[in-house]
Each structure stands twice: as C-alpha cells, then as structure tokens.
Design a protein around this motif. Structure first.
Motif, PDB file in Angstrom:
ATOM      1  N   ARG A 168       0.831  -1.203   0.000  1.00 41.96           N
ATOM      2  CA  ARG A 168       0.000   0.000   0.000  1.00 41.96           C
ATOM      3  C   ARG A 168       0.871   1.261   0.000  1.00 41.96           C
ATOM      4  NH1 ARG A 168      -1.968   2.896   4.273  1.00 41.96           N
ATOM      5  NH2 ARG A 168      -1.395   1.283   5.800  1.00 41.96           N
ATOM      6  N   ASP A 169       0.395   2.283  -0.696  1.00 40.37           N
ATOM      7  CA  ASP A 169       1.131   3.540  -0.778  1.00 40.37           C
ATOM      8  C   ASP A 169       1.128   4.245   0.578  1.00 40.37           C
ATOM      9  OD1 ASP A 169       2.406   5.825  -1.531  1.00 40.37           O
ATOM     10  OD2 ASP A 169       0.828   6.568  -2.846  1.00 40.37           O
ATOM     11  N   ARG A 170       2.313   4.513   1.115  1.00 38.90           N
ATOM     12  CA  ARG A 170       2.459   5.176   2.411  1.00 38.90           C
ATOM     13  C   ARG A 170       3.416   6.368   2.273  1.00 38.90           C
ATOM     14  NH1 ARG A 170       1.696   0.625   6.563  1.00 38.90           N
ATOM     15  NH2 ARG A 170       1.061  -1.154   5.302  1.00 38.90           N
ATOM     16  N   VAL A 171       3.373   7.029   1.127  1.00 43.18           N
ATOM     17  CA  VAL A 171       4.359   8.071   0.847  1.00 43.18           C
ATOM     18  C   VAL A 171       4.276   9.210   1.860  1.00 43.18           C
ATOM     19  CG1 VAL A 171       2.887   9.335  -0.792  1.00 43.18           C
ATOM     20  CG2 VAL A 171       5.389   9.479  -0.973  1.00 43.18           C
ATOM     21  N   GLY A 172       3.082   9.518   2.358  1.00 36.48           N
ATOM     22  CA  GLY A 172       2.970  10.568   3.365  1.00 36.48           C
ATOM     23  C   GLY A 172       3.762  10.248   4.606  1.00 36.48           C
ATOM     24  N   GLN A 173       3.726   8.982   5.018  1.00 35.85           N
ATOM     25  CA  GLN A 173       4.491   8.563   6.193  1.00 35.85           C
ATOM     26  C   GLN A 173       5.988   8.642   5.918  1.00 35.85           C
ATOM     27  OE1 GLN A 173       3.485   4.617   7.530  1.00 35.85           O
ATOM     28  NE2 GLN A 173       4.596   4.820   9.454  1.00 35.85           N
ATOM     29  N   VAL A 174       6.394   8.303   4.686  1.00 36.10           N
ATOM     30  CA  VAL A 174       7.814   8.398   4.325  1.00 36.10           C
ATOM     31  C   VAL A 174       8.302   9.831   4.497  1.00 36.10           C
ATOM     32  CG1 VAL A 174       9.494   8.149   2.463  1.00 36.10           C
ATOM     33  CG2 VAL A 174       7.688   6.439   2.727  1.00 36.10           C
TER      34      VAL A 174
END
Length: 419
Positions: free
Chosen positions: A13-19
C-alpha cells in the motif's frame, strides 16, 4: 485473518505521506561527514523506529565516540530467513548556505523533498523504515526476521559503520540485503565497480625557470606517471557473460536516466585524475608535485591485476606512490532470487519492468557482497547530490518504500511456502 495475497496487497500500500513525515526530521538533524558525528541523528532514528514500527527491537552500536549506528529487528511468525535493510545516516556537508534556494534542513515543494540527504540517503532510510512498519503489521504471514541497519560513516567509506555491524552483530548478516541508496526506481542494481585510490608524488630538482638545464621538473615527471595510470583504461576485461548481458539489456532504460556512455563505463577500467598540485611560480622549476587518482574496476578485472600494472608502470625516476583505498568489484548474480523478487515487486508497483544493471558508484553494498550476502540497491533518483538544492522526487520515495516492503515480504514468504 487476511490471506497471504491480501497481506501482500497491504504491504504494498502507498504510504508516501508517512515516508515524508519520517524523512523531514531526519534531514533537519545535521549529520555531515566530515566531521561524521551521527550521535544525535542515530538517537532520532531509533525514536522514529520505536514509534512507527510496532514490536521493533532497537540497539545503538557506537563505532567511535561520535559515530553511532542503529540496528532494529522485527521477528515474523516463526523461524526463517532474514532480510536486512541498510542505509547510512551521514551526509555530505551542506556547503555554502548562500548557494541554496531552499532550506537545506528540509522542505517540501512542488512534489519534491529538498534538503541535505533528501536523496543520499535520508529519504531512502525513511522509505526503509516505512517498509519495516508495513512488514511488522503483517508479521503473521511471514517467517524469519526483518532487520534495519543504519550506518554512520558511509560517505568516507570507513570501517566504523556497516563493516563494524557485520563483524560484531550476528543478526546484521542475513540471507539478503536491500539498500535504498541513490539510484532510480527504474533500475535495480545488482553490483558495482571496485575502486583503487592512489597518491602519487614526484620529486625533481628546483631551479630558475630560465635555467631549466640546471633543474629537473617534478611536474614533467608527474605527467609521465599520470599517462601510465591513464593507460589502465586499455586493460582487458574478462567479464562474466551474465553481467555483460545484463549491462547491455539495461542500456535502453538505464542510460537515458544515468547518462549516455554508462554501459561503456561499467565495462572498462576508468581513471579520474582528481587532484594535481605542484610548483609555486611560472619562473621556477618545481621540485615536488602530487596527484591523487580514483581508479574504478569493472567486474572482470581484479585489484591484483591493476596493482601489478601500476607497480610496473610507475617504476619511474623520482616517482613514489601509495594506495589509499582498495576494493574489488562485486556483484550478486542478476539471476539471483533476491534480484528477481525486487524486479517483480518494482514491476507490480510501477506497472512496468525495471532494468537490472550494475552501479557505477560505490556503496555499503560491497560489505554485504564481500560477506557472500546477495544484495540489491534500489533507491530514488538523486538530484543535485552533494550540491546545493539536493532533492528527491516524493513519488519516487513512495515507490522505493513499497518495493522494499514487497521484495522483503515475497522473499520471506516464498521460503515458508516452499516456492
């Protein structure tokens, strides 16, 4: 409980905000090398892992009074293989602040993450931490261990980071290593060139520039020596067929990203004369001169061969030389299971297959490959790396994190299923 396929989907799942949420405080915490003090950023990284990766076992391992390394471990549902994520906490220095148009301590603008270390490699570290968090959430579906190692001295290629961890911490050695160092999401890197750095000193005899017959010009002697070093580019290369084929197959994707001529550079010895000094005035014959050279070795040429050529070629009057650093070229077979898992994961995430290629520059991947551990480097494209306004594309950091998580998940579940 969700199925393995559902767990795999969740891991990817895309978690780019957390990255980005993790990368920004890491960038905001200076860790330039030199001077190489990673105590504060290591403590911060440990706190971020503790907060975001449930059940992580975290240790700090000092390499010196100022260099501190971080190791975090997450255990799966039972015994199995171990995947190690690796990154480095140190960065290049910021340099001259006036040359930056953005905040070197971190800034998000126009889909880009700016700041010193955004691409090399605090963005990649954040991507790996988020990948670890994704694996931890689905630990019931995989066996073995996922370990994250954050080294403190990669930029100066010293022994107090990854090398120290491999020597002292048993669970830093695994069945596979994934590194988010600078590269491109479109290229999974399975190896890198070796390198030999040398210093050359030329001695002559001082004299007035109008009376050259009374002196011996050290720079003239140095020029002859440097010509001999440059001739190393003609050494024959006995490259394994699978490596040569991989470089050729990757060219159409890799060269538009990394520059025309990359395939030729990967396939030959190169010599970069990086430092030359000597003399004090145009009308004086210099008595001493100095040069420093970075020699890069492709797979198929050994350091022993190059050093033998140097010994013969630099046997010249007034010339002395010494080796500063020496590492063999290294690679994991492009057909290795880890490389195939990474390429498949990248294709699943991006919707297109990446190239599988060698890496021109050096990284801590060599320490793992020297220990016999299959290793892949898969990271974001570096923009202005080491220069003002360094940045990484935010969407690429999201891709890197998803591919790291999916590669590790597939590697750890395939053994459990016997496939």
């Amino acid at each position: 409980m969700p199925s393995v396929d559902e767990a795999r989907h969740a891991v990817a799942r895309d978690r780019v905000g957390q990255v980005i949420d993790l990368a920004l405080p890491l960038i905001a915490t200076p860790s330039p090398n030199p001077n190489g003090d990673t105590r504060v950023v290591a403590a911060l990284a440990a706190d971020l892992i503790r907060t975001h990766v449930p059940g992580a076992e975290i240790e700090l391992h000092p390499g010196s009074s100022e260099i501190v390394n971080v190791v975090a471990r997450v255990r799966g549902a039972g015994p199995g293989r171990r995947v190690v994520f690796n990154g480095h906490l140190d960065t290049y220095p910021v340099g001259t602040l006036a040359q930056w148009s953005v905040n070197p301590a971190g800034e998000v603008r126009d889909g880009r993450l700016y700041g010193r270390g955004a691409a090399d490699m605090k963005g990649g570290i954040a991507a790996s931490i988020v990948a670890m968090a994704a694996l931890a959430e689905q630990r019931a579906h995989w066996s073995g261990e996922a370990v994250l190692t954050l080294a403190g001295d990669e930029e100066t290629m010293g022994p107090l980071g990854t090398k120290l961890l491999l020597d002292r911490v048993p669970h830093v050695s695994g069945a596979a290593t994934i590194i988010g160092d600078a590269g491109s999401p479109m290229v999974a890197r399975f190896g890198e060139k070796g390198f030999i750095w040398i210093d050359i000193t030329a001695k002559g005899k001082a004299a007035h520039g109008a009376h050259v017959h009374l002196g011996m010009n050290a720079l003239d002697r140095l020029r002859v020596a440097l010509d001999r070093v440059s001739a190393l580019r003609d050494l024959p290369v006995d490259m394994p067929d699978q490596v040569r084929k991989a470089i050729a197959d990757a060219k159409a994707i890799s060269e538009p990203l990394c520059g025309a001529g990359e395939a030729d550079v990967l396939s030959a010895v190169t010599a970069n004369i990086g430092v030359v000094s000597g003399g004090t005035s145009p009308n004086l014959v210099p008595s001493t001169a100095h040069a420093a050279v970075d020699i890069r070795l492709p797979v198929g040429v050994t350091a022993k061969t190059v050093l033998a050529s140097l010994k013969q070629g630099l046997d010249l009057p007034g010339i002395t030389w010494n080796v500063l650093r020496c590492f063999e070229p290294n690679y994991t077979s492009p057909d290795n299971e880890l490389i195939r898992h990474c390429a498949r994961a990248a294709a699943d995430v991006m919707g297109m297959a990446p190239a599988v290629n060698m890496r021109v520059g050096g990284s801590d991947s060599r320490w793992f490959r020297m220990a016999g551990i299959p290793t892949v480097v898969y990271g974001p494209t570096p923009y202005n790396m080491g220069a003002p306004d360094e940045y990484a594309d935010i969407s690429e950091l999201g891709i890197v994190s998803r591919v790291h998580a999916l590669t590790a998940f597939d590697f750890l579940t395939k053994e459990a299923s016997g496939t």
